[in-house]
Design a protein around this motif. Sequence first.
Motif, mmCIF file in Angstrom:
data_model
loop_
_atom_site.group_PDB
_atom_site.id
_atom_site.type_symbol
_atom_site.label_atom_id
_atom_site.label_comp_id
_atom_site.label_asym_id
_atom_site.label_seq_id
_atom_site.Cartn_x
_atom_site.Cartn_y
_atom_site.Cartn_z
ATOM 1 N N SER A 23 0.829 -1.198 0.000
ATOM 2 C CA SER A 23 0.000 0.000 0.000
ATOM 3 C C SER A 23 0.865 1.250 0.000
ATOM 4 N N ALA A 24 0.342 2.309 -0.645
ATOM 5 C CA ALA A 24 1.000 3.618 -0.598
ATOM 6 C C ALA A 24 0.560 4.380 0.635
ATOM 7 N N ASN A 25 -0.325 3.766 1.405
ATOM 8 C CA ASN A 25 -0.941 4.443 2.544
ATOM 9 C C ASN A 25 -0.305 4.139 3.893
ATOM 10 N N THR A 51 -10.128 -0.374 4.647
ATOM 11 C CA THR A 51 -11.540 -0.068 4.381
ATOM 12 C C THR A 51 -12.357 -1.299 4.720
ATOM 13 N N ALA A 85 -6.121 1.232 -5.497
ATOM 14 C CA ALA A 85 -5.121 2.018 -6.223
ATOM 15 C C ALA A 85 -3.831 1.212 -6.189
ATOM 16 N N ASP A 144 -5.719 -1.172 2.463
ATOM 17 C CA ASP A 144 -5.289 -0.500 1.232
ATOM 18 C C ASP A 144 -4.590 0.804 1.574
HETATM 19 C C1 LIG Z 1 -5.391 5.237 0.846
HETATM 20 O O1 LIG Z 1 -6.526 5.154 1.696
HETATM 21 C C2 LIG Z 1 -7.639 5.877 1.246
HETATM 22 C C3 LIG Z 1 -8.698 5.829 2.311
HETATM 23 O O2 LIG Z 1 -8.804 4.531 2.867
HETATM 24 C C4 LIG Z 1 -8.128 5.331 -0.080
HETATM 25 O O3 LIG Z 1 -9.211 6.074 -0.555
HETATM 26 C C5 LIG Z 1 -6.988 5.390 -1.072
HETATM 27 O O4 LIG Z 1 -7.384 4.767 -2.248
HETATM 28 C C6 LIG Z 1 -5.762 4.724 -0.528
HETATM 29 N N1 LIG Z 1 -4.666 4.954 -1.433
HETATM 30 C C7 LIG Z 1 -3.944 4.010 -1.959
HETATM 31 C C8 LIG Z 1 -2.848 4.445 -2.866
HETATM 32 O O5 LIG Z 1 -4.112 2.808 -1.711
#
Ligand SMILES: *[C@@H]1O[C@H](CO)[C@@H](O)[C@H](O)[C@H]1NC(C)=O
Length: 665
Positions: free
Chosen positions: A436-438, A510, A556, A665
């Motif tokens: 994940s980038a998150n 999520t 993503a 994610d």
């Molecule tokens: C990061 O988290 C947000 C909220 O959960 C989500 O909308 C977004 O797609 C995520 N970004 C990536 C790069 O996974």
Amino acid sequence: MYGTAIVLHTLVTAPLALGAALRPRLDNGVAKTPPMGWNTYNHYSCSPNETIVKSNAKALVDLGLADLGYRYVTTDCGWTVANRTADGSLTWNETLFPSGFPALGEYIHGLGLLFGVYEDAGIRSCQTNIEQAGSLYHESQDAALFTSWKIDALKYDNCFSDAASGYPNVNYEPSTSPSPRYANMTKALAAQNRSVLFQICEWGVDFPALWAPALGHTWRIGNDIIPAWRAIYRTLNQAVPQTSFAGPGQWPDLDMLEVGNNILTTAEEQTHFSLWAILKSPLVIGGALKDEVTSMNAESLAILSNKDVVSFNQDSLGVSATLKRRWSEEQYEVWSGPLSGGRTVAALINWADESRELTLNLADVGIQAARTLKDIWAGKTVGNVKSSYTATVAGHGVMLVELSDTTAAGTYPTAKFATTKGNSVTFGSIYANTTSANHTLLVTFSKSSTKATSITAESSSTKQKSTINVAASSRTASSSISLSAGSANTITISSTLPIDSIRIKSPTGTYYPSTAFTLAGSATLLQCGTGYCQPVGSKIGDLDSTNTAKITVPAAVSSTTSSKYVELDYINNDIAFSTSWGLGSNSRNITVSLNGGSPVRLEVPLSGRHSELFGPGLGWWDTSSLGVLIDGWKDGDNEVVVGNEAGSNAFQTWGADFVGLRVFD
Ligand SMILES: *[C@@H]1O[C@H](CO)[C@@H](O)[C@H](O)[C@H]1NC(C)=O
Ligand SMILES: *[C@@H]1O[C@H](CO)[C@@H](O)[C@H](O)[C@H]1NC(C)=O
Ligand SMILES: *[C@@H]1O[C@H](CO)[C@@H](O)[C@H](O)[C@H]1NC(C)=O
Ligand SMILES: *[C@@H]1O[C@H](CO)[C@@H](O)[C@H](O)[C@H]1NC(C)=O
Ligand SMILES: *[C@@H]1O[C@H](CO)[C@@H](O)[C@H](O)[C@H]1NC(C)=O
Ligand SMILES: *[C@@H]1O[C@H](CO)[C@@H](O)[C@H](O)[C@H]1NC(C)=O
Ligand SMILES: *[C@@H]1O[C@H](CO)[C@@H](O)[C@H](O)[C@H]1NC(C)=O
Ligand SMILES: *[C@@H]1O[C@H](CO)[C@@H](O)[C@H](O)[C@H]1NC(C)=O
């Protein structure tokens, strides 16, 4: 790990609250740590006699096992007679015990050991060919007799006990709870002037974890162990939802040990013994130590005598290990729990038949680094372990490790994890449980910045430099960062301020509740009672290979494919009672397939934490969670299908019930 915070809260407080309310509790100072000893049943079945009890008791001393804590010597079923004496007293079978039970007790006490007897909370005890009197309706008289013999323990069984159905040998679905029959013996024992260990053995009927701690010191969590390797998996699956009920004076009993009975391989015996020990089960040897024809083999004796493993069981903290992760298709799983002195014990079980290299990700047990890792069965100690530990684990064997002087998961001190070149600091062995980038990167500097400045960070996952602003007089700075699942990530930071450590936080993910899924075939959305099926309040049942639940999940994804960690909230209370002699495993499968790919299968343990007979939803409303890594995510919409694809040719056609899933994610 299990369920949401709300579920865990109920779990932890319920037994304590009950313990305070229900009296009398046999809170007599006994069993502050799990009881240890020897019992006749697993080797001699219901055919004990004086000679074998004495020779095995003596062997406990001679072999040094008594010094390690194995002190209760209990004669199981088969010692008494069909009919009570004229005054209603129980007595021993004089052919089998010519010197009598009081003399047997004196012999055992003379060895410095403790004297245990067995009886039954029914009209007869569990001996089907020869009738034996039970203690039901004779509790006071029997408790007085037993304590006059100076017993130290009573194991109390459950055969021929259900009045409403005419006292059959066993009834796994009685119309009333066994608990009042056990409470009557508790009261009878409490009225005697002797501290007795009371061991409740009613095979897990009516979820005794909720009431047995108020009445006795140990309770059998399920049906008998059988002399077969498959009994280990079945028993662990039943232990999962009740590990939190263990504590000083109250221990879930996984049943007596098969170690030394020449049924399991050495690796299997190590797995069996290790898991019983770290789950804080009583450790009761069920093998023949010494009789006229048998003496226990050296390998099994060495397992039972392993001081480290015994010390994990007897640890003063008294906290059970819990299941952390399971890889069903890959056939291994990880358990761990805390020990006193800030130490952690972890066990990785290799369910596969073959020996192979397996990796323990320390983050799965809440740790990032350990100054010392002791690999118990490999007999070696390793220093400065970072992020993971890999070793060869025998087929059906276990990697059992004690970790000390540890750093919490997600924290990477520069001194341990980084190499520095000028202003550039590279951290290695960075673990992520999802791609994940998150992820969040938090940098802690050795001292505060004097003025506002900026640093750059680059992860091996994207190779893109990102700029992070540092405010004036600040000791920390943070930004999001991209990481790939696994522990091969590196992060390079360019900074003129010296860095003390970095921290990584996983994305919160999520949540997709069962209510948002589209159902196919006969899969059904079921409403649960208020406060149950957390965190959704409903669940999907009747899942199999064609009856499924589907949802579209946007993602993503920068690389062509991606692996994401998915936490599954499931429910299973399919308890193996009569099936426990055969293939009953206390488990159900659930599968998740992504974009039509081959499904990821998770075989889930029991989750029910209420009575299967009288509890809310009959125990089918209690959620647990386990995580799986799912490959093949693509950028944009992904189709996720939950079902039980393995069902058509498996032991159990129906999958576990499904509450919801979280995609990290
Ligand atoms: C990061 O988290 C947000 C909220 O959960 C989500 O909308 C977004 O797609 C995520 N970004 C990536 C790069 O996974
Ligand atoms: C006691 O049991 C052992 C093991 O089953 C048997 O070998 C022995 O003959 C028995 N002894 C008596 C006195 O019954
Ligand atoms: C005592 O045990 C022996 C051996 O199992 C059995 O044959 C006998 O019937 C028993 N005696 C009584 C009174 O139950
Ligand atoms: C026990 O007593 C009953 C009734 O008095 C009698 O029928 C039975 O034969 C006795 N059993 C034994 C094993 O002595
Ligand atoms: C418990 O003991 C009481 C008093 O002796 C008795 O009335 C009651 O029936 C017993 N309960 C059970 C379930 O055996
Ligand atoms: C209870 O037991 C203790 C020690 O075992 C003994 O000193 C005491 O006299 C006993 N009390 C009664 C009431 O029997
Ligand atoms: C994976 O990361 C998530 C988010 O931090 C965390 O809640 C979860 O416990 C992690 N799972 C494991 C097994 O480490
Ligand atoms: C789960 O699936 C596996 C693989 O198909 C199968 O061997 C096992 O019996 C299944 N478990 C149950 C409880 O049906």
